[in-house]
Write an enzyme that holds these catalytic residues in place. Structure first.
Site, PDB file in Angstrom:
ATOM      1  N   PRO A   1      -4.390   6.920   8.254  1.00 33.47           N
ATOM      2  CA  PRO A   1      -4.177   8.368   8.110  1.00 33.47           C
ATOM      3  C   PRO A   1      -4.814   9.172   9.244  1.00 33.47           C
ATOM      4  O   PRO A   1      -4.512  10.352   9.410  1.00 33.47           O
ATOM      5  CB  PRO A   1      -4.844   8.708   6.771  1.00 33.47           C
ATOM      6  CG  PRO A   1      -4.995   7.411   6.051  1.00 33.47           C
ATOM      7  CD  PRO A   1      -5.148   6.365   7.119  1.00 33.47           C
TER       8      PRO A   1
ATOM      9  N   GLU B   1     -11.812   0.089   2.911  1.00 34.63           N
ATOM     10  CA  GLU B   1     -12.033   1.428   3.474  1.00 34.63           C
ATOM     11  C   GLU B   1     -11.647   1.503   4.947  1.00 34.63           C
ATOM     12  O   GLU B   1     -11.820   2.534   5.576  1.00 34.63           O
ATOM     13  CB  GLU B   1     -13.502   1.846   3.300  1.00 34.63           C
ATOM     14  CG  GLU B   1     -13.738   2.712   2.081  1.00 34.63           C
ATOM     15  CD  GLU B   1     -13.639   1.924   0.780  1.00 34.63           C
ATOM     16  OE1 GLU B   1     -14.531   2.088  -0.018  1.00 34.63           O
ATOM     17  OE2 GLU B   1     -12.686   1.156   0.567  1.00 34.63           O
TER      18      GLU B   1
ATOM     19  N   ARG C   1      16.069  -0.765  13.302  1.00 35.88           N
ATOM     20  CA  ARG C   1      17.428  -0.248  13.109  1.00 35.88           C
ATOM     21  C   ARG C   1      17.946   0.500  14.334  1.00 35.88           C
ATOM     22  O   ARG C   1      19.139   0.758  14.450  1.00 35.88           O
ATOM     23  CB  ARG C   1      17.523   0.603  11.847  1.00 35.88           C
ATOM     24  CG  ARG C   1      16.662   1.821  11.840  1.00 35.88           C
ATOM     25  CD  ARG C   1      16.564   2.404  10.448  1.00 35.88           C
ATOM     26  NE  ARG C   1      17.884   2.734   9.896  1.00 35.88           N
ATOM     27  CZ  ARG C   1      18.662   3.695  10.342  1.00 35.88           C
ATOM     28  NH1 ARG C   1      18.265   4.446  11.362  1.00 35.88           N
ATOM     29  NH2 ARG C   1      19.831   3.924   9.806  1.00 35.88           N
TER      30      ARG C   1
ATOM     31  N   ASP D   1      22.401   9.403  13.165  1.00 33.10           N
ATOM     32  CA  ASP D   1      21.440   9.572  12.082  1.00 33.10           C
ATOM     33  C   ASP D   1      20.770  10.931  12.080  1.00 33.10           C
ATOM     34  O   ASP D   1      20.593  11.548  13.114  1.00 33.10           O
ATOM     35  CB  ASP D   1      20.315   8.544  12.205  1.00 33.10           C
ATOM     36  CG  ASP D   1      20.634   7.293  11.447  1.00 33.10           C
ATOM     37  OD1 ASP D   1      21.578   7.321  10.658  1.00 33.10           O
ATOM     38  OD2 ASP D   1      19.931   6.309  11.669  1.00 33.10           O
TER      39      ASP D   1
HETATM   40  C1  9WO Z   1     -10.214   4.134   1.052  1.00 27.50           C
HETATM   41  C2  9WO Z   1     -11.321   4.700   0.478  1.00 27.50           C
HETATM   42  C3  9WO Z   1     -11.982   4.452  -0.717  1.00 27.50           C
HETATM   43  C4  9WO Z   1     -13.103   5.219  -1.043  1.00 27.50           C
HETATM   44  C5  9WO Z   1     -13.515   6.244  -0.208  1.00 27.50           C
HETATM   45  C6  9WO Z   1     -12.827   6.500   0.987  1.00 27.50           C
HETATM   46  C7  9WO Z   1     -11.724   5.721   1.296  1.00 27.50           C
HETATM   47  N1  9WO Z   1     -10.917   5.775   2.350  1.00 27.50           N
HETATM   48  C8  9WO Z   1     -10.040   4.796   2.212  1.00 27.50           C
HETATM   49  C9  9WO Z   1      -9.042   4.568   3.204  1.00 27.50           C
HETATM   50  O1  9WO Z   1      -8.718   5.417   3.985  1.00 27.50           O
HETATM   51  N2  9WO Z   1      -8.511   3.326   3.186  1.00 27.50           N
HETATM   52  C10 9WO Z   1      -7.498   2.982   4.155  1.00 27.50           C
HETATM   53  C11 9WO Z   1      -6.384   2.280   3.422  1.00 27.50           C
HETATM   54  C12 9WO Z   1      -8.052   2.090   5.218  1.00 27.50           C
HETATM   55  C13 9WO Z   1      -6.975   1.753   6.224  1.00 27.50           C
HETATM   56  C14 9WO Z   1      -5.729   1.202   5.539  1.00 27.50           C
HETATM   57  N3  9WO Z   1      -5.377   2.072   4.439  1.00 27.50           N
HETATM   58  C15 9WO Z   1      -4.442   3.025   4.586  1.00 27.50           C
HETATM   59  C16 9WO Z   1      -3.564   3.208   5.620  1.00 27.50           C
HETATM   60  N4  9WO Z   1      -4.245   3.987   3.706  1.00 27.50           N
HETATM   61  N5  9WO Z   1      -3.294   4.795   4.160  1.00 27.50           N
HETATM   62  C17 9WO Z   1      -2.859   4.356   5.299  1.00 27.50           C
HETATM   63  C18 9WO Z   1      -1.861   5.014   6.073  1.00 27.50           C
HETATM   64  C19 9WO Z   1      -1.440   4.498   7.278  1.00 27.50           C
HETATM   65  C20 9WO Z   1      -0.485   5.186   7.996  1.00 27.50           C
HETATM   66  N6  9WO Z   1       0.040   6.329   7.534  1.00 27.50           N
HETATM   67  C21 9WO Z   1      -0.356   6.839   6.356  1.00 27.50           C
HETATM   68  C22 9WO Z   1      -1.319   6.200   5.605  1.00 27.50           C
END
Ligand code: 9WO
Length: 268
Positions: free
Chosen positions: A92, A119, A157, A172
Site C-alpha cells: 500500500p 506486517e 492481456r 479496452d
Molecule cells: C498488517 C498489519 C497488521 C497490524 C498492524 C499493521 C499492519 N500493517 C499490515 C500490512 O500492511 N501488511 C501488509 C500486507 C504487508 C505487505 C503485504 N500486504 C499487503 C499488500 N497488504 N496490502 C497490500 C497491497 C499491495 C498492493 N496494493 C494494495 C495493497
C-alpha cells in the site's frame, strides 16, 4: 515476458494458471510465470521465514535472508533464460498503478514480484534489492499475492496474441484515457428497456461517434480526474457538450435528485 513471483503461498496462483485468458496465454508461451517459495530457501530446521519486529509491537516481519536467497535464485533462473528482470514489491506504500503503469510494466522483458505477508518485509530488502514498489489501490490486504495477480493479469492481456481479437486490448476501457462505452446484446428490448437506436442502424461511423461520446460523457461524470489530464479535440469537446446538454435535460425531467459529487465539483 516473464514473471517470477516470490510468495509463501504459490498455490494461490493456480487460479491464474488454470482458467481464463491469462491461463491460455501462459500455456501458449506468450508469458511465463514461475513461483518461488522463500520457505524452500531457509536453512534452519524450522524453516523460519518471519521474526518479531525490532522496536516491538504486534505481528511479524518477513526475514531478509530467505527472501534474498530466493531473489538470487529467481534472478539467476531468469538470466539463464536470457531475461534481465527488474524487482517490484507490492504494498500500500507503493506507486499507485493505472493503465499507463501497466503499459510500462508490459514493456519490460521480466519482473520479479515480491508478495509480502504479515506486517511486511525487512526494510533493508527494499533499500538494496527492490527497484519499484507498487500499489493497486488505497486499501490494506492480508498479503501481496492478489495484487501480484492483478498486475500479472492486467499486463499479460496486453501482450500480442494474448487476446483472441486483435483490437480487444486497444479498445479496452482506459487504453485511450477514457472509460468504456456501454455495451448491449440481444434481445433488442428487455422489460421495456430498448437498445439505443444507433447501435441497430448499421451506420458504423455513427456508432463509433456515439461510443466515443458515451465514453467522454461517462468519464466527465464519473472520473473527471481522468479528463483533467488530457486536452480534448474540438470534435471531442463538441460531442461532450452535446452529451452533457442531453444529460442535464434528461435529469431535469425526472424527480429532483441530489447533485453528484462530480457535478458539484465543477461549474457546469
Ligand atoms: C498488517 C498489519 C497488521 C497490524 C498492524 C499493521 C499492519 N500493517 C499490515 C500490512 O500492511 N501488511 C501488509 C500486507 C504487508 C505487505 C503485504 N500486504 C499487503 C499488500 N497488504 N496490502 C497490500 C497491497 C499491495 C498492493 N496494493 C494494495 C495493497
Amino acid at each position: 515476458m516473464r514473471f517470477d513471483v516470490i510468495t509463501l503461498f504459490p498455490e494461490q496462483f493456480r487460479i491464474l494458471q488454470e482458467e481464463g485468458v491469462i491461463a491460455r496465454a501462459l500455456k501458449q508461451g506468450i508469458a511465463d510465470l514461475r513461483l518461488w517459495n522463500p520457505r524452500d530457501f531457509t536453512t534452519d530446521t524450522h524453516r523460519t521465514v518471519d521474526d518479531r519486529p525490532y522496536g516491538g509491537g504486534p505481528g511479524m516481519v518477513m526475514k531478509i535472508e530467505p527472501l534474498v536467497s530466493t531473489l538470487d535464485a529467481a534472478r539467476q533462473a531468469a538470466r539463464a533464460d536470457g531475461v534481465i528482470s527488474r524487482v517490484a514489491y507490492l504494498s500500500p506504500q507503493g506507486l499507485l498503478l493505472n493503465q499507463a503503469g501497466i503499459v510500462r510494466i508490459a514493456a519490460q522483458p521480466g519482473w520479479i514480484l515480491i508478495a509480502g505477508r504479515y506486517e511486511g518485509i525487512d526494510e533493508r530488502l527494499l533499500t538494496k534489492y527492490v527497484d519499484e514498489e507498487w500499489s493497486i489501490g488505497d486499501y490494506v490486504l492480508s498479503g501481496g499475492e492478489l495484487p501480484a495477480m492483478v498486475v500479472i493479469d492486467a499486463t499479460v492481456r496486453l501482450l500480442p496474441g494474448a487476446l483472441g481479437h486483435a483490437d480487444s486490448a486497444r479498445q479496452d476501457s482506459h487504453m485511450n484515457g477514457l472509460l468504456d462505452c456501454p455495451h448491449f446484446t440481444r434481445p433488442e428490448s428487455f422489460r421495456g428497456q430498448p437498445v439505443p437506436e444507433v447501435l441497430l442502424s448499421g451506420d458504423h461511423a455513427a456508432i463509433a461517434k456515439w461510443r466515443l461520446q458515451q465514453s467522454l460523457g461517462r468519464t466527465w461524470l464519473r472520473r473527471p480526474d481522468m479528463l483533467a489530464n488530457q486536452a480534448l479535440s474540438a470534435a471531442e469537446q463538441a460531442l461532450l457538450d452535446a452529451f452533457l446538454q442531453a444529460h442535464h435535460a434528461a435529469e431535469s425531467q425526472v424527480a429532483p435528485e441530489v447533485e453528484s459529487d462530480a457535478e458539484s465539483d465543477r461549474e457546469s
